[in-house]
Design an enzyme around this catalytic site. Structure first.
Site, PDB file in Angstrom:
ATOM      1  N   ARG A 122       0.857  -1.193   0.000  1.00  0.00           N
ATOM      2  CA  ARG A 122       0.000   0.000   0.000  1.00  0.00           C
ATOM      3  C   ARG A 122       0.887   1.235   0.000  1.00  0.00           C
ATOM      4  NH1 ARG A 122      -3.632  -2.416  -1.546  1.00  0.00           N
ATOM      5  NH2 ARG A 122      -5.681  -2.774  -0.603  1.00  0.00           N
ATOM      6  N   HIS A 136      -1.234   0.818  -9.610  1.00  0.00           N
ATOM      7  CA  HIS A 136      -1.975  -0.098  -8.726  1.00  0.00           C
ATOM      8  C   HIS A 136      -2.664  -1.195  -9.551  1.00  0.00           C
ATOM      9  CE1 HIS A 136      -4.038  -0.432  -4.566  1.00  0.00           C
ATOM     10  NE2 HIS A 136      -3.972  -1.622  -5.144  1.00  0.00           N
TER      11      HIS A 136
HETATM   12  P1  NDP Z   1      -1.875 -11.483   4.459  1.00  0.00           P
HETATM   13  O1  NDP Z   1      -2.758 -10.985   5.527  1.00  0.00           O
HETATM   14  O2  NDP Z   1      -2.044 -12.896   3.996  1.00  0.00           O
HETATM   15  O3  NDP Z   1      -0.337 -11.322   4.902  1.00  0.00           O
HETATM   16  C1  NDP Z   1       0.138 -10.208   5.551  1.00  0.00           C
HETATM   17  C2  NDP Z   1       1.568 -10.476   5.994  1.00  0.00           C
HETATM   18  O4  NDP Z   1       2.097  -9.265   6.562  1.00  0.00           O
HETATM   19  C3  NDP Z   1       1.673 -11.575   7.065  1.00  0.00           C
HETATM   20  O5  NDP Z   1       2.841 -12.329   6.880  1.00  0.00           O
HETATM   21  C4  NDP Z   1       1.770 -10.744   8.354  1.00  0.00           C
HETATM   22  O6  NDP Z   1       2.459 -11.392   9.420  1.00  0.00           O
HETATM   23  C5  NDP Z   1       2.596  -9.574   7.865  1.00  0.00           C
HETATM   24  N1  NDP Z   1       2.427  -8.424   8.756  1.00  0.00           N
HETATM   25  C6  NDP Z   1       1.292  -7.752   9.069  1.00  0.00           C
HETATM   26  N2  NDP Z   1       1.546  -6.785   9.964  1.00  0.00           N
HETATM   27  C7  NDP Z   1       2.862  -6.852  10.244  1.00  0.00           C
HETATM   28  C8  NDP Z   1       3.716  -6.158  11.120  1.00  0.00           C
HETATM   29  N3  NDP Z   1       3.265  -5.165  11.903  1.00  0.00           N
HETATM   30  N4  NDP Z   1       5.018  -6.509  11.165  1.00  0.00           N
HETATM   31  C9  NDP Z   1       5.485  -7.517  10.399  1.00  0.00           C
HETATM   32  N5  NDP Z   1       4.725  -8.232   9.530  1.00  0.00           N
HETATM   33  C10 NDP Z   1       3.425  -7.913   9.475  1.00  0.00           C
HETATM   34  O7  NDP Z   1      -2.011 -10.468   3.248  1.00  0.00           O
HETATM   35  P2  NDP Z   1      -1.819 -10.762   1.678  1.00  0.00           P
HETATM   36  O8  NDP Z   1      -0.507 -11.421   1.477  1.00  0.00           O
HETATM   37  O9  NDP Z   1      -3.017 -11.401   1.116  1.00  0.00           O
HETATM   38  O10 NDP Z   1      -1.789  -9.259   1.119  1.00  0.00           O
HETATM   39  C11 NDP Z   1      -0.827  -8.329   1.556  1.00  0.00           C
HETATM   40  C12 NDP Z   1      -1.199  -6.925   1.083  1.00  0.00           C
HETATM   41  O11 NDP Z   1      -0.962  -6.800  -0.308  1.00  0.00           O
HETATM   42  C13 NDP Z   1      -2.669  -6.540   1.225  1.00  0.00           C
HETATM   43  O12 NDP Z   1      -2.976  -6.162   2.541  1.00  0.00           O
HETATM   44  C14 NDP Z   1      -2.797  -5.393   0.248  1.00  0.00           C
HETATM   45  O13 NDP Z   1      -2.515  -4.162   0.904  1.00  0.00           O
HETATM   46  C15 NDP Z   1      -1.707  -5.684  -0.785  1.00  0.00           C
HETATM   47  N6  NDP Z   1      -2.270  -6.001  -2.109  1.00  0.00           N
HETATM   48  C16 NDP Z   1      -1.940  -5.192  -3.165  1.00  0.00           C
HETATM   49  C17 NDP Z   1      -2.402  -5.486  -4.421  1.00  0.00           C
HETATM   50  C18 NDP Z   1      -1.972  -4.669  -5.585  1.00  0.00           C
HETATM   51  O14 NDP Z   1      -2.502  -4.868  -6.686  1.00  0.00           O
HETATM   52  N7  NDP Z   1      -1.012  -3.767  -5.432  1.00  0.00           N
HETATM   53  C19 NDP Z   1      -3.286  -6.632  -4.672  1.00  0.00           C
HETATM   54  C20 NDP Z   1      -3.550  -7.423  -3.512  1.00  0.00           C
HETATM   55  C21 NDP Z   1      -3.058  -7.106  -2.268  1.00  0.00           C
HETATM   56  P3  NDP Z   1       1.878 -12.755  10.075  1.00  0.00           P
HETATM   57  O15 NDP Z   1       2.170 -13.825   9.048  1.00  0.00           O
HETATM   58  O16 NDP Z   1       2.672 -12.905  11.319  1.00  0.00           O
HETATM   59  O17 NDP Z   1       0.413 -12.530  10.290  1.00  0.00           O
HETATM   60  C1  OXD Z   2      -6.117  -5.484  -3.016  1.00  0.00           C
HETATM   61  C2  OXD Z   2      -5.694  -4.536  -4.050  1.00  0.00           C
HETATM   62  O1  OXD Z   2      -5.945  -5.218  -1.827  1.00  0.00           O
HETATM   63  O2  OXD Z   2      -6.035  -4.744  -5.232  1.00  0.00           O
HETATM   64  O3  OXD Z   2      -6.631  -6.555  -3.394  1.00  0.00           O
HETATM   65  O4  OXD Z   2      -5.004  -3.560  -3.745  1.00  0.00           O
END
Ligand code: NDP
Ligand code: OXD
Length: 313
Positions: free
Chosen positions: A228, A276
């Site tokens: 993000r 994005h």
């Molecule tokens: P998940 O919830 O599956 O994974 C999030 C990861 O981040 C986990 O490993 C989590 O740790 C870690 N995390 C969260 N908070 C912290 C912290 N404070 N410190 C360290 N690690 C942390 O999310 P996804 O993989 O499905 O998606 C990730 C992000 O990708 C979404 O939230 C979205 O913002 C972005 N996204 C962007 C897209 C785009 O087109 N640009 C499309 C889709 C998603 P833990 O394993 O310990 O819980």
């Molecule tokens: C998502 C994105 O969070 O597209 O899926 O950014």
């Protein structure tokens, strides 16, 4: 009882027929296009809905977020206390891994430098380290990060991961929490960010963090963020690209989207910028999975991929 579709930036005419085809007779209303009785809405399919919309649906049982990240919903102070299910889609995971691998290889194989040489008709090879000499660090080892990490490992990169909670992942050196962050960054040449935007991660990609990345690889460090825009301090990234603290970057997300035409990021050196689009949500697979979840929920099964409100993702 009906399904409400309220997704800004999504083309309702692409989604409505898919929802109707899968919905098994449930009525479907599109917010902003159809008249509907708020008290008849049981499920909402949303992406950045207007603040207060979900709170106006008294019988809402589940809100299905059409993306993986729920930061926009979490920012609505009136968000009702129903389960919030986020998108976890194999199609989205594959698209994200594709984008991440494209960016890592673009920087690793010096595609920008070769493009410059091509433009000036210069035939010259550049020193090329093997992938095995390059340390990728994946910030965020969830659904998306762990898949991209696995593929990058298979390509031969030395991959490490950073997550909030400790975990073990085959072939990936894992770090976690604040205590593991400094060691994770200091061993990283290419930093890939797939973190959610939460109170704990907002603004984490700043000059201090960039300064902790390894400077020992001649082609690094590189920053790649598809998480993000709110994770990043864009002024710090721009300054680091200009003074060489960062050798390159790829950003798919920005604090303000669309990125204003006046933003200096458009002209940042060695920055690849995409609007994005790293992993869009595909209507067909997403709607099928959401309706399957509704049916399982109605049959008494627990919902999957429910957001932990306390942690914000
Ligand atoms: P998940 O919830 O599956 O994974 C999030 C990861 O981040 C986990 O490993 C989590 O740790 C870690 N995390 C969260 N908070 C912290 C912290 N404070 N410190 C360290 N690690 C942390 O999310 P996804 O993989 O499905 O998606 C990730 C992000 O990708 C979404 O939230 C979205 O913002 C972005 N996204 C962007 C897209 C785009 O087109 N640009 C499309 C889709 C998603 P833990 O394993 O310990 O819980
Ligand atoms: C998502 C994105 O969070 O597209 O899926 O950014």
């Amino acid at each position: 009882m009906s399904i409400l579709f309220a997704a800004s930036g999504f083309t309702a005419s692409d989604w409505r027929p898919k929802i109707e085809a899968f919905a098994g007779g449930r009525a479907v209303a599109v917010h902003g296009e159809d008249d509907y009785d708020p008290a008849a809405i049981r499920y909402a399919l949303v992406w950045k809905p207007p603040s207060g919309l979900l709170a106006s649906l008294p019988k809402l049982e589940v809100a299905f977020n059409l993306g993986a990240g729920v930061d926009a919903l979490a920012a609505d102070p009136t968000l009702p206390d129903c389960p919030l299910v986020r998108a976890v889609e194999p199609d989205m995971t594959m698209r994200m891994t594709e984008w991440i691998v494209l960016q890592v290889l673009t920087h690793h194989r010096q595609a920008l430098a070769y493009l410059d040489q091509q433009r000036s008709r210069e035939w010259r090879d550049l020193d090329q380290p093997p992938a095995s000499a390059v340390r990728v660090g994946m910030m965020g080892m969830g659904t998306l990060g762990s898949d991209a990490a696995e593929v990058l490992s298979r390509l031969g990169f030395q991959v490490a991961g950073w997550s909030r909670t400790p975990k073990t992942v085959d072939g990936v050196e894992m770090f976690s929490g604040d205590a593991g962050l400094d060691r994770f960054l200091r061993r990283t040449d290419i930093l890939v960010v797939l973190l959610p935007l939460t109170d704990a991660t907002r603004g984490i990609l700043d000059a201090k963090l960039i300064g902790q990345l390894s400077q020992s690889n001649p082609l690094g460090p590189i920053l790649i963020n598809a998480g993000r825009g709110g994770l990043q301090n864009e002024a710090d990234i721009l300054a680091a690209l200009k003074d060489g603290t960062l050798k390159g970057a790829s950003l798919d997300v920005f604090n303000q989207e669309p990125l204003p035409a006046t933003s200096p990021m458009w002209d940042a050196p060695n920055l690849i910028l995409t609007p994005h689009v790293a992993a869009i949500t595909d209507p067909v697979s997403t709607v099928g999975n959401i309706v399957a979840q509704m049916e399982a929920f109605e049959a008494g099964a627990p919902l999957k991929n429910v957001v932990d409100r306390g942690h914000g993702y």
